[in-house]
Write an enzyme that holds these catalytic residues in place. Structure first.
Site, PDB file in Angstrom:
ATOM      1  N   LEU A   1       6.758 -10.025   5.919  1.00 33.92           N
ATOM      2  CA  LEU A   1       5.752  -9.433   6.803  1.00 33.92           C
ATOM      3  C   LEU A   1       4.339  -9.488   6.226  1.00 33.92           C
ATOM      4  CD1 LEU A   1       7.659  -6.338   8.232  1.00 33.92           C
ATOM      5  CD2 LEU A   1       7.119  -8.469   9.388  1.00 33.92           C
TER       6      LEU A   1
ATOM      7  N   CYS B   1       7.656  -3.004   0.049  1.00 28.62           N
ATOM      8  CA  CYS B   1       7.622  -2.586   1.458  1.00 28.62           C
ATOM      9  C   CYS B   1       8.984  -2.701   2.132  1.00 28.62           C
ATOM     10  CB  CYS B   1       6.599  -3.415   2.219  1.00 28.62           C
ATOM     11  SG  CYS B   1       4.934  -3.263   1.570  1.00 28.62           S
ATOM     12  N   HIS B   2       9.662  -3.837   1.934  1.00 28.04           N
ATOM     13  CA  HIS B   2      10.944  -4.056   2.604  1.00 28.04           C
ATOM     14  C   HIS B   2      12.025  -4.549   1.661  1.00 28.04           C
ATOM     15  CE1 HIS B   2       7.930  -4.250   5.865  1.00 28.04           C
ATOM     16  NE2 HIS B   2       8.799  -3.441   6.432  1.00 28.04           N
ATOM     17  N   GLY B   3      11.732  -4.608   0.365  1.00 29.73           N
ATOM     18  CA  GLY B   3      12.754  -4.916  -0.626  1.00 29.73           C
ATOM     19  C   GLY B   3      13.035  -6.382  -0.884  1.00 29.73           C
TER      20      GLY B   3
ATOM     21  N   PRO C   1      14.920  -9.290   3.084  1.00 32.26           N
ATOM     22  CA  PRO C   1      14.730  -9.892   4.410  1.00 32.26           C
ATOM     23  C   PRO C   1      13.795 -11.101   4.465  1.00 32.26           C
ATOM     24  CG  PRO C   1      13.385  -7.925   4.207  1.00 32.26           C
ATOM     25  CD  PRO C   1      14.212  -8.017   2.946  1.00 32.26           C
TER      26      PRO C   1
END
Length: 173
Positions: free
Chosen positions: A119, A137-139, A152
């Protein structure tokens, strides 16, 4: 009876036609040249398109962050252990398979755009289970070659166009 073959001598009118066409072609080129030249990028734009980075102050194991075209660029001076870890990874374990050799020009230097491919966050360096890059933020987890290993993110960190200007300088862009 034998047919007479005579070649017509060029006339003054032929010369005028050729001279007029030549002058017209030169005139058209003189008009078109500035129009085409003005489409080239401005010198300040070209200067902003490249960045010279001095690597002499970057210690082994350190990651230098510079800004190029508004994006963070990570220049990692990799340790021998980090290089070996990156080279020893089987490609079938990678989500976006790429060899370490295809991502670096010199094994001790990794140059990547520091934007997570998930992202657009900015990962942290020397973090995560592979001691590469970690996006909190999202790993998303990247290894020491900037390849996605967990999380992701769909792709590896992008390698920008760069070249070594000398043993201690790179030019990005």
């Amino acid at each position: 009876m034998q047919a007479a073959t005579t070649a017509e001598e060029p006339t003054r009118r032929d010369f005028l036609y050729i001279a007029t066409a030549a002058v017209g072609a030169v005139g058209a080129a003189a008009v078109v040249w500035p129009l085409v030249a003005q489409m080239n990028p401005d010198a300040s734009t070209l200067a902003a398109g490249t960045l010279e980075v001095d690597l002499s102050g970057v210690a082994v194991g350190q990651i230098l962050t510079v800004k190029w075209r508004g994006k963070p660029i990570f220049v990692s001076h990799r340790t021998p252990a980090a290089i070996k870890a990156a080279e020893d990874v089987p490609l079938n374990q990678l989500k976006d398979p790429a060899t370490d050799q295809s991502r670096v020009q010199k094994p001790e230097w990794l140059v990547v755009i520091g934007i997570c491919t998930h992202l657009g966050c900015v990962p942290l360096g020397n973090q995560g289970p592979y001691n590469g890059f970690f996006c909190p933020c999202h790993g998303s987890v990247y290894d020491t070659s900037g390849r996605i290993r967990q999380g992701p993110a769909p792709a590896n960190l992008v390698v920008p166009p760069y070249k070594f200007a000398s043993a201690t300088k790179i030019v990005i862009g």
